[in-house]
Design a protein around this motif. Sequence first.
Motif, PDB file in Angstrom:
ATOM      1  N   TYR A   1      -4.293   4.405  10.351  1.00  0.00           N
ATOM      2  CA  TYR A   1      -3.263   4.952   9.468  1.00  0.00           C
ATOM      3  C   TYR A   1      -2.052   5.402  10.280  1.00  0.00           C
ATOM      4  O   TYR A   1      -0.915   5.140   9.897  1.00  0.00           O
TER       5      TYR A   1
ATOM      6  N   CYS B   1      -0.012   2.383  11.430  1.00  0.00           N
ATOM      7  CA  CYS B   1       0.636   1.731  10.284  1.00  0.00           C
ATOM      8  C   CYS B   1       1.772   2.591   9.746  1.00  0.00           C
ATOM      9  O   CYS B   1       2.826   2.079   9.354  1.00  0.00           O
TER      10      CYS B   1
ATOM     11  N   ARG C   1       1.063  -5.553   2.467  1.00  0.00           N
ATOM     12  CA  ARG C   1      -0.268  -5.187   2.965  1.00  0.00           C
ATOM     13  C   ARG C   1      -0.203  -3.925   3.819  1.00  0.00           C
ATOM     14  O   ARG C   1      -1.102  -3.077   3.761  1.00  0.00           O
TER      15      ARG C   1
ATOM     16  N   TYR D   1      -1.918  -0.297   2.558  1.00  0.00           N
ATOM     17  CA  TYR D   1      -2.902   0.447   3.344  1.00  0.00           C
ATOM     18  C   TYR D   1      -2.593   1.946   3.324  1.00  0.00           C
ATOM     19  O   TYR D   1      -3.506   2.765   3.195  1.00  0.00           O
TER      20      TYR D   1
ATOM     21  N   GLU E   1      -3.499   3.387  -0.138  1.00  0.00           N
ATOM     22  CA  GLU E   1      -4.937   3.447  -0.373  1.00  0.00           C
ATOM     23  C   GLU E   1      -5.621   4.533   0.429  1.00  0.00           C
ATOM     24  O   GLU E   1      -6.711   4.983   0.088  1.00  0.00           O
ATOM     25  N   ASN E   2      -4.945   4.963   1.523  1.00  0.00           N
ATOM     26  CA  ASN E   2      -5.590   5.938   2.403  1.00  0.00           C
ATOM     27  C   ASN E   2      -4.827   7.256   2.415  1.00  0.00           C
ATOM     28  O   ASN E   2      -4.896   7.991   3.387  1.00  0.00           O
TER      29      ASN E   2
END
Length: 237
Positions: free
Chosen positions: A158, A161, A229, A233, A236-237
């Motif tokens: 995370y 990203c 994408r 991420y 979603e996290n």
Amino acid sequence: MITISKISKRNKIDIEGSSPWIDMSYVDWSCITKDYTPKGYKKHEVIYHQQDNPDCVYLVKKGRVRLDIYGFNGEKRSLFIAEAGTFFGELSTIDEMPNMCSATAATYSIVYSIPKTRFIEELSKNYEFSFSILKMMSKKIRLITTQIKQLSFNDSNYRVCYALTSLANQYGSKTPEGYYKLNIKFTHQEMASLTGLSRVSVSNILLNLASKGIIDKDEGFVIIIDMNRLSNYLLEN
């Protein structure tokens, strides 16, 4: 500026506001720089050390200056990178205590040294200058708060990203193919220091993202091939 459709406006602002690369080149600081000549620093040259108490506040005219903190065992963690238009070392002027971190030129950098007395004088008489300093310090507080949040609650993937998405918002340009190229280079060690990870961990994460077709490299510049994408991420996290 990149618009990331999968991220809400509020989250997008959070990402932009907490980028570890602080650029305030849009601010006109001539009220305080007009009487001073900036100095050049070579890459890796130390401007001041942690716990130093210099007589100046510093302003980046050109280049990048990295602000690092060191532990007793010599481990290093980068707090942020000051780019053009960003002051550093101002905190010790305000609270009259030694600097809490070291300042090192990350690239060849041209930096103003402003005497502390001159800095305080301008703060006391110039509202626009004072407000710009407050905005800059707010950026730093948001950044450090985000770092604490990520260290406390987010995994290593995370953090990397998130850093890539922040860089895309600040330094990304869209290519004819619809990709996003980061117009700034960084080493794996720089990313590791900013995310609180090891260089090996960052290298492995970037290799994994490349193997999934999410990022690529072109002459040392990272290209984000699949922004959706990457942003998904984070959501979603």
